[in-house]
Write a protein that holds these residues in place. Structure first.
Motif, PDB file in Angstrom:
ATOM      1  N   LYS A 292       0.833  -1.198   0.000  1.00  0.00           N
ATOM      2  CA  LYS A 292       0.000   0.000   0.000  1.00  0.00           C
ATOM      3  C   LYS A 292       0.867   1.246   0.000  1.00  0.00           C
ATOM      4  CE  LYS A 292      -4.404  -1.150   2.284  1.00  0.00           C
ATOM      5  NZ  LYS A 292      -5.269  -0.786   3.437  1.00  0.00           N
ATOM      6  N   ASN A 293       0.255   2.374  -0.301  1.00  0.00           N
ATOM      7  CA  ASN A 293       0.929   3.647  -0.110  1.00  0.00           C
ATOM      8  C   ASN A 293       1.148   3.885   1.378  1.00  0.00           C
ATOM      9  OD1 ASN A 293       0.763   3.949  -2.846  1.00  0.00           O
ATOM     10  ND2 ASN A 293      -0.427   5.846  -2.817  1.00  0.00           N
ATOM     11  N   VAL A 294       2.201   4.619   1.690  1.00  0.00           N
ATOM     12  CA  VAL A 294       2.537   4.885   3.089  1.00  0.00           C
ATOM     13  C   VAL A 294       1.451   5.739   3.722  1.00  0.00           C
ATOM     14  CG1 VAL A 294       4.202   5.956   4.644  1.00  0.00           C
ATOM     15  CG2 VAL A 294       4.995   4.689   2.634  1.00  0.00           C
ATOM     16  N   THR A 295       0.976   5.293   4.875  1.00  0.00           N
ATOM     17  CA  THR A 295      -0.056   6.009   5.625  1.00  0.00           C
ATOM     18  C   THR A 295       0.441   6.255   7.042  1.00  0.00           C
ATOM     19  OG1 THR A 295      -1.795   4.943   4.341  1.00  0.00           O
ATOM     20  CG2 THR A 295      -2.451   5.979   6.402  1.00  0.00           C
ATOM     21  N   THR A 296       0.217   7.455   7.536  1.00  0.00           N
ATOM     22  CA  THR A 296       0.583   7.775   8.912  1.00  0.00           C
ATOM     23  C   THR A 296      -0.672   7.956   9.746  1.00  0.00           C
ATOM     24  OG1 THR A 296       0.742  10.141   8.426  1.00  0.00           O
ATOM     25  CG2 THR A 296       2.756   8.843   8.272  1.00  0.00           C
ATOM     26  N   ALA A 310      14.657   8.242  20.930  1.00  0.00           N
ATOM     27  CA  ALA A 310      13.864   9.059  20.004  1.00  0.00           C
ATOM     28  C   ALA A 310      14.700  10.260  19.590  1.00  0.00           C
ATOM     29  CB  ALA A 310      12.561   9.504  20.644  1.00  0.00           C
ATOM     30  N   GLU A 311      14.615  10.624  18.324  1.00  0.00           N
ATOM     31  CA  GLU A 311      15.358  11.759  17.789  1.00  0.00           C
ATOM     32  C   GLU A 311      14.454  12.542  16.850  1.00  0.00           C
ATOM     33  OE1 GLU A 311      19.064  12.628  17.510  1.00  0.00           O
ATOM     34  OE2 GLU A 311      19.158  11.692  19.481  1.00  0.00           O
ATOM     35  N   SER A 312      14.770  13.828  16.649  1.00  0.00           N
ATOM     36  CA  SER A 312      13.992  14.641  15.716  1.00  0.00           C
ATOM     37  C   SER A 312      14.905  15.642  15.017  1.00  0.00           C
ATOM     38  CB  SER A 312      12.878  15.386  16.457  1.00  0.00           C
ATOM     39  OG  SER A 312      13.419  16.331  17.368  1.00  0.00           O
ATOM     40  N   TYR A 313      14.523  16.005  13.803  1.00  0.00           N
ATOM     41  CA  TYR A 313      15.215  17.038  13.045  1.00  0.00           C
ATOM     42  C   TYR A 313      14.228  17.596  12.034  1.00  0.00           C
ATOM     43  CZ  TYR A 313      18.679  19.373  10.087  1.00  0.00           C
ATOM     44  OH  TYR A 313      19.390  20.303   9.364  1.00  0.00           O
ATOM     45  N   ARG A 314      13.995  18.894  12.124  1.00  0.00           N
ATOM     46  CA  ARG A 314      12.990  19.558  11.298  1.00  0.00           C
ATOM     47  C   ARG A 314      11.647  18.838  11.474  1.00  0.00           C
ATOM     48  NH1 ARG A 314      16.375  21.050   5.730  1.00  0.00           N
ATOM     49  NH2 ARG A 314      18.007  22.259   6.784  1.00  0.00           N
ATOM     50  N   ASN A 315      11.033  18.407  10.370  1.00  0.00           N
ATOM     51  CA  ASN A 315       9.725  17.761  10.483  1.00  0.00           C
ATOM     52  C   ASN A 315       9.820  16.260  10.731  1.00  0.00           C
ATOM     53  OD1 ASN A 315      10.693  17.761   7.624  1.00  0.00           O
ATOM     54  ND2 ASN A 315       8.938  16.404   7.347  1.00  0.00           N
ATOM     55  N   TYR A 316      11.056  15.703  10.745  1.00  0.00           N
ATOM     56  CA  TYR A 316      11.236  14.248  10.834  1.00  0.00           C
ATOM     57  C   TYR A 316      11.471  13.819  12.277  1.00  0.00           C
ATOM     58  CZ  TYR A 316      13.338   9.628  10.219  1.00  0.00           C
ATOM     59  OH  TYR A 316      13.618   8.300  10.297  1.00  0.00           O
ATOM     60  N   ILE A 327       9.796   3.277  14.196  1.00  0.00           N
ATOM     61  CA  ILE A 327       8.602   3.941  13.682  1.00  0.00           C
ATOM     62  C   ILE A 327       8.978   5.382  13.361  1.00  0.00           C
ATOM     63  CG2 ILE A 327       7.022   2.427  14.918  1.00  0.00           C
ATOM     64  CD1 ILE A 327       6.456   4.658  16.858  1.00  0.00           C
ATOM     65  N   GLU A 328       8.351   5.932  12.301  1.00  0.00           N
ATOM     66  CA  GLU A 328       8.775   7.223  11.772  1.00  0.00           C
ATOM     67  C   GLU A 328       7.604   8.186  11.630  1.00  0.00           C
ATOM     68  OE1 GLU A 328      12.223   6.807   8.726  1.00  0.00           O
ATOM     69  OE2 GLU A 328      10.876   5.104   8.344  1.00  0.00           O
ATOM     70  N   SER A 329       7.942   9.474  11.687  1.00  0.00           N
ATOM     71  CA  SER A 329       6.968  10.544  11.513  1.00  0.00           C
ATOM     72  C   SER A 329       7.580  11.623  10.637  1.00  0.00           C
ATOM     73  CB  SER A 329       6.576  11.135  12.878  1.00  0.00           C
ATOM     74  OG  SER A 329       5.828  12.328  12.715  1.00  0.00           O
ATOM     75  N   TRP A 330       6.755  12.229   9.769  1.00  0.00           N
ATOM     76  CA  TRP A 330       7.210  13.332   8.925  1.00  0.00           C
ATOM     77  C   TRP A 330       6.399  14.600   9.178  1.00  0.00           C
ATOM     78  CZ3 TRP A 330       6.517   8.325   7.077  1.00  0.00           C
ATOM     79  CH2 TRP A 330       7.690   7.645   6.756  1.00  0.00           C
ATOM     80  N   ASP A 331       5.700  14.640  10.311  1.00  0.00           N
ATOM     81  CA  ASP A 331       4.958  15.856  10.665  1.00  0.00           C
ATOM     82  C   ASP A 331       5.229  16.236  12.121  1.00  0.00           C
ATOM     83  OD1 ASP A 331       3.562  13.880  11.964  1.00  0.00           O
ATOM     84  OD2 ASP A 331       1.700  14.141  10.833  1.00  0.00           O
ATOM     85  N   GLY A 332       6.487  16.077  12.516  1.00  0.00           N
ATOM     86  CA  GLY A 332       6.887  16.495  13.851  1.00  0.00           C
ATOM     87  C   GLY A 332       6.344  15.649  14.972  1.00  0.00           C
TER      88      GLY A 332
END
Length: 569
Positions: A292-296, A310-316, A327-332
């Motif tokens: 499937k397409n990636v869904t968050t 856990a780490e963060s940089y910009r929106n990632y 597990i990953e996030s692209w909206d902070g």
């Protein structure tokens, strides 16, 4: 006004985790009791349901019409006909030693129970089967001559099935839910028609909630009939229930493992209409991963017991979890996915990650292993460049694994750290067997060079290192645990002119210590075990371990906020 509370141990009983040194105030074996209240919970009595000591865990307690109490204890079924004051045990089916839950039919005419051949409480390699008994077999004493009828397991799928649930709307046709703790087979529905003379007709099993392959199955893998949320596993329901008979609509609630679902069973094709209750879909990206397409998703809870890093940089953002891997996030951090994690179905555990932001583009590193938490094995180092800051950034296998790529052995990696040194970036990896270092991160990304164990020749070389703290590229502090007691705690490593490292034990401790620059000063913080009444203490040093001062201990912590239920013993 009658209330009954039984000791549980429905999940992982503490006695099965003695290797983790878990302190248990209430042992899992001993006097077997149930708590009984005759005034709606205002006061309680501690009532033994058996005259002999043994496995204390109970898996169900139900009240039959007329007030008879049915207790599904670990070694069998007990009933009370005087509101919990006295108890007697029903006989087990032949060859069975344990019970994993029992439930009566709504009219009280039948009892369904799950029995197993191994000793009570034993989960490893355990199996169980469903049985049923008609209480109407003996009119004078309904329980004196029960005859258990073996129903078995769904479609011959053996496993450890536990705590069956019956539909409170069951009348002429009984409907029960069952799932296996030991296998990821999803949720099963049993339907059968009891007859007035104590027989069960038209027994059938129906697979109502399952996903056999997952996104990381074979190439012909198909998507499931339900929205998976961010948890991309084959479901293993540990909690499930029919809606109460007082509700207007009949339905079923279940967990997949970490996600909560509901379906209304009065609709057509209801087993294909599971609605995700605990997560909300946030975005479907136009980039594919798996089938499937990636869904968050944004979740309202998870079952994973441990996030290592856990780490963060910009929106990632990235998390390394004991039970879910990366597990990953692209909206902070607003929504997450497991769909893109490295090593797919073999990446179920991740213990560390690191984002290096002073590179262009920035680089993410992460560890994966196969298994869950401390029981996982193998170790692979992954990396990717943050070029798009969305799912188009793909993971590359950098080091480790069964082939020991770049000389890094396959084992759990606990910590990653990078430090600049004369134009190169040294990569330090804390592992199950010492600290390994690569002289240049750029070479790691290009598949060049070799890792070396810089703890070789010290007691640390074959033991578990928790964290690495870098004072400068040639001087580091580590926290070490899972060693012989005398070697645990904080160590300092210094690189010599010939490239070798010498190691000094700064302070014995639990392995939970840290080192950092605090208020402009290099500071060591250590955790030490103590005897009662302090049990433990946190201490710090401002002179690299020569002298130490107490920061906090059990007695000080207890004075911060003491509640009425606090037990100083």
């Amino acid at each position: 006004q009658y209330v009954y509370a039984a000791v549980g141990y429905r999940g992982r009983p503490p006695a099965s985790r003695e290797a983790n040194h878990i302190r248990v105030f209430e042992p899992t074996t001993g006097e077997r009791i149930i708590f009984v209240s005759h005034n709606a919970g205002i006061t309680w009595q501690r009532v033994p349901f058996s005259s002999t000591d043994g496995w204390r865990g109970c898996y169900s307690v139900h009240v039959l019409p007329g007030g008879i109490v049915c207790l599904g204890a670990g070694d069998g079924i007990y009933i009370s006909e005087d509101h919990g004051v006295s108890w007697r045990k029903l006989r087990l089916p032949g060859g069975m030693q344990s019970c994993w839950g029992a439930v009566p039919s709504p009219d009280g005419e039948w009892i369904y129970a799950v029995f197993g051949p191994l000793a009570p409480g034993v989960q490893k390699d355990a199996t169980s089967e469903l049985y049923a008994a008609w209480i109407g077999d003996s009119v004078a004493d309904p329980f004196s001559s029960l005859r258990w009828r073996r129903i078995g397991v769904p479609n011959q799928f053996e496993g450890l099935y536990t705590w069956p649930v019956i539909d409170p709307r069951s009348g002429e046709r009984h409907r029960l839910l069952m799932a296996s703790r030991s296998q990821r087979q999803g949720l099963w529905l049993l339907e059968t028609s009891p007859t007035p003379d104590g027989k069960l007709r038209n027994i059938s099993w129906r697979h109502i909630f399952y996903w056999e392959q997952g996104f990381w199955g074979p190439k012909d893998s198909v998507a499931p009939e339900f929205e998976t949320s961010w948890e991309q596993y084959q479901p293993r329901p540990l909690t499930f229930a029919f809606t109460p008979a007082t509700w207007q609509r009949p339905g079923i609630w279940t967990t997949s493992g970490q996600i909560l679902y509901r379906t209304w069973t009065d609709e057509d094709d209801w087993d294909k209409k599971w609605y995700c209750l605990s997560s909300r879909k946030v975005k479907t990206w136009p980039y594919r991963s798996g089938v499937k397409n990636v869904t968050t998703w944004r979740t309202r809870g998870m079952q994973c017991t441990y996030t290592y890093a856990a780490e963060s940089y910009r929106n990632y953002m990235i998390q390394s979890q004991a039970d879910n891997g990366v597990i990953e996030s692209w909206d902070g951090g607003n929504s997450w996915t497991m769909q893109t994690r490295p090593n797919t179905w073999r990446g179920t555990n991740s213990m560390c990650n690191l984002i290096i932001t002073n590179l262009y583009p920035a680089v993410v590193l992460a560890h994966t292993s196969f298994g869950f938490g401390a029981n996982a094995n193998e170790g692979i180092l992954w990396g990717k460049k943050l070029e798009y800051f969305d799912p188009r950034d793909r993971w590359l296998r950098l080091a480790g694994g069964p082939e020991a790529k770049l000389g890094l052995p396959s084992m759990k990696f606990r910590w990653l750290e990078v430090k600049n040194e004369q134009g190169r970036r040294r990569l330090f990896v804390a592992t199950q067997k010492g600290v390994w270092m690569h002289p240049d991160l750029r070479e790691v990304l290009e598949g060049k060079g070799q890792f070396t164990n810089i703890t070789t020749g010290s007691p640390l070389a074959e033991h578990y290192i928790r964290r690495v703290f870098i004072r400068n590229p040639h001087r580091i502090v580590i926290s070490a645990d899972w060693l012989p007691v005398q070697w645990r705690g904080l160590w300092e490593g210094n690189e010599q002119a010939d490239g070798s490292w010498t190691w000094t034990h700064l302070r014995q401790g639990t392995g939970a210590g840290i080192a950092a620059v605090i208020n402009g000063r290099w500071t060591l913080v250590n955790v030490r075990k103590q005897e009662a009444p302090t049990f433990w203490e946190i201490e710090y040093s401002l002179n690299n371990g020569r002298t130490w001062q107490v920061l906090c201990n059990f007695e000080l912590a207890a004075k911060v906020r003491r509640r009425p239920y606090f037990r100083p013993d």
